[in-house]
Design an enzyme around this catalytic site. Sequence first.
Site, PDB file in Angstrom:
ATOM      1  N   ARG A 166      -7.123  -0.382  -7.189  1.00 23.51           N
ATOM      2  CA  ARG A 166      -7.415   0.723  -6.263  1.00 23.51           C
ATOM      3  C   ARG A 166      -7.561   2.013  -7.080  1.00 23.51           C
ATOM      4  NH1 ARG A 166      -4.296   1.061  -0.780  1.00 23.51           N
ATOM      5  NH2 ARG A 166      -6.251   2.103  -0.281  1.00 23.51           N
TER       6      ARG A 166
ATOM      7  N   GLN B 212      -2.707   2.581   9.631  1.00 22.34           N
ATOM      8  CA  GLN B 212      -1.388   2.698   9.000  1.00 22.34           C
ATOM      9  C   GLN B 212      -0.384   3.434   9.895  1.00 22.34           C
ATOM     10  OE1 GLN B 212      -4.289   3.204   7.439  1.00 22.34           O
ATOM     11  NE2 GLN B 212      -4.199   2.708   5.268  1.00 22.34           N
TER      12      GLN B 212
ATOM     13  N   ASP C 216      -1.986  10.809  -2.276  1.00 21.83           N
ATOM     14  CA  ASP C 216      -2.329   9.748  -3.237  1.00 21.83           C
ATOM     15  C   ASP C 216      -2.614  10.322  -4.612  1.00 21.83           C
ATOM     16  OD1 ASP C 216      -3.065   8.711  -0.397  1.00 21.83           O
ATOM     17  OD2 ASP C 216      -2.700   6.969  -1.676  1.00 21.83           O
TER      18      ASP C 216
ATOM     19  N   ARG D  55       0.859  -1.178   0.000  1.00 23.63           N
ATOM     20  CA  ARG D  55       0.000   0.000   0.000  1.00 23.63           C
ATOM     21  C   ARG D  55       0.896   1.230   0.000  1.00 23.63           C
ATOM     22  NH1 ARG D  55       1.757   1.647   4.012  1.00 23.63           N
ATOM     23  NH2 ARG D  55       0.668   3.592   3.648  1.00 23.63           N
ATOM     24  N   GLY D  56       0.252   2.410  -0.119  1.00 22.88           N
ATOM     25  CA  GLY D  56       1.045   3.629  -0.254  1.00 22.88           C
ATOM     26  C   GLY D  56       1.251   3.892  -1.731  1.00 22.88           C
ATOM     27  N   ALA D  57       0.927   5.110  -2.147  1.00 26.01           N
ATOM     28  CA  ALA D  57       0.837   5.402  -3.583  1.00 26.01           C
ATOM     29  C   ALA D  57       2.079   4.991  -4.398  1.00 26.01           C
ATOM     30  CB  ALA D  57       0.508   6.877  -3.762  1.00 26.01           C
TER      31      ALA D  57
ATOM     32  N   ASN E 258      -5.513  12.496   0.209  1.00 28.48           N
ATOM     33  CA  ASN E 258      -4.654  11.653   1.054  1.00 28.48           C
ATOM     34  C   ASN E 258      -5.559  10.900   2.018  1.00 28.48           C
ATOM     35  OD1 ASN E 258      -1.936  10.801   1.771  1.00 28.48           O
ATOM     36  ND2 ASN E 258      -2.294  11.833   3.721  1.00 28.48           N
ATOM     37  N   LYS E 259      -4.967  10.077   2.835  1.00 29.50           N
ATOM     38  CA  LYS E 259      -5.723   9.213   3.748  1.00 29.50           C
ATOM     39  C   LYS E 259      -6.779   9.991   4.515  1.00 29.50           C
ATOM     40  CE  LYS E 259      -5.427   5.718   3.990  1.00 29.50           C
ATOM     41  NZ  LYS E 259      -6.322   4.835   3.181  1.00 29.50           N
TER      42      LYS E 259
END
Length: 362
Positions: A90, A201, A241, A53-55, A251-252
Amino acid sequence: MNIDGIPTRSLRAYPEQRAIAIIDQTRLPHALHWLRVATLEEAGHAIRSMQVRGAPLIGATAAYGLALALDFEASDRRLAEAAALLRSTRPTAVNLHWALARMEGALAPLPADARCAAAWAEAAAIADEDVVQNKAIGRHGLALWRDLIVADGQVLNVMTHCNAGWLATVDHGTALAPVYAAHDAGIPVHVWVSETRPRNQGLLTAWELEQHGIPHTLIADNAAGLLMRNGRVDAVIVGADRIAANGDVANKVGTYLKALAAADNGIPFYVAAPCSTIDFACADGAHIPIEERDGDELRLLHGVDERGVPSALRQLPAGEDVANPAFDVTPGWLVRAIVSERGACAASREGLLALYPEEARA
Ligand code: MRU
């Protein structure tokens, strides 16, 4: 970043074995488990299930996923179908789409029998560039923070959200890159790490900061405003992201609330991201697709039992209605600066184009 004192990337490629190794992030912080990924389907599953995960890391994994897909057959149809499968995993992180478009652009003109080797080479280039770009983000971010240090020995208190660190990239991280740069330059730095419900996260951030020996404190998401109001935060820095052409930042989920609290308390709020996260084709934040994830991420709590075995606890009945948007959008006017591999700029169309003038001509 160092694992047990050894410089390690978060993704390893073994082209001769037609495989990559990733860290199964769903098992952190309880177990560091490297997972072999050898097929397109395994790569797609790893991204969808958030084992990676994580862009930026999603982008690099997708690039290798395409290389894995071309092992036995590299026809136009196979290339298009494999890219479509990976693209569907995603929706929000644009690095995924960027990496696949770059791979397809490099591979489509080649004869089919040259595509597999070229795919491994292009995926390696994407991974290597991520490392170099994040290191540069660290330098540029640290240069901004030097203005915040008013006394020798002052501890810089930085707040972050989610994980935009080593684990979210191939190395160094984006938001955490300046933290690592500060620490490595001997500047005392302490990080407030927000838990980041529901996928937590923040625990990944705490884990990797611990690995690198950087002082940090985990907080519940809702504690961030109080800490800012009490003068315990010098700067907030997050990853992204997708950054729209006007500087709005996806973003998150929870990032927007931190930006609002930072603005109310006069605390600089920075966004760190490489060029692969900037979507010049997306006019503004309202056009960024926001991923809606399974409600069970809220209904169940995940951890390990007293024997260390992964287990889940139900906190809500299966039928309970929940909404689970995974990202939010912070308007550019709340962002003090976007920090990319090219330097820092205002979170606006003009600011982004000053860093990337070639996009004005595109
Ligand atoms: O859902 P995730 O864990 O993939 O979301 C990650 C984030 O929102 C990060 O903050 C962002 O990707 C930046 S990663 C360098």
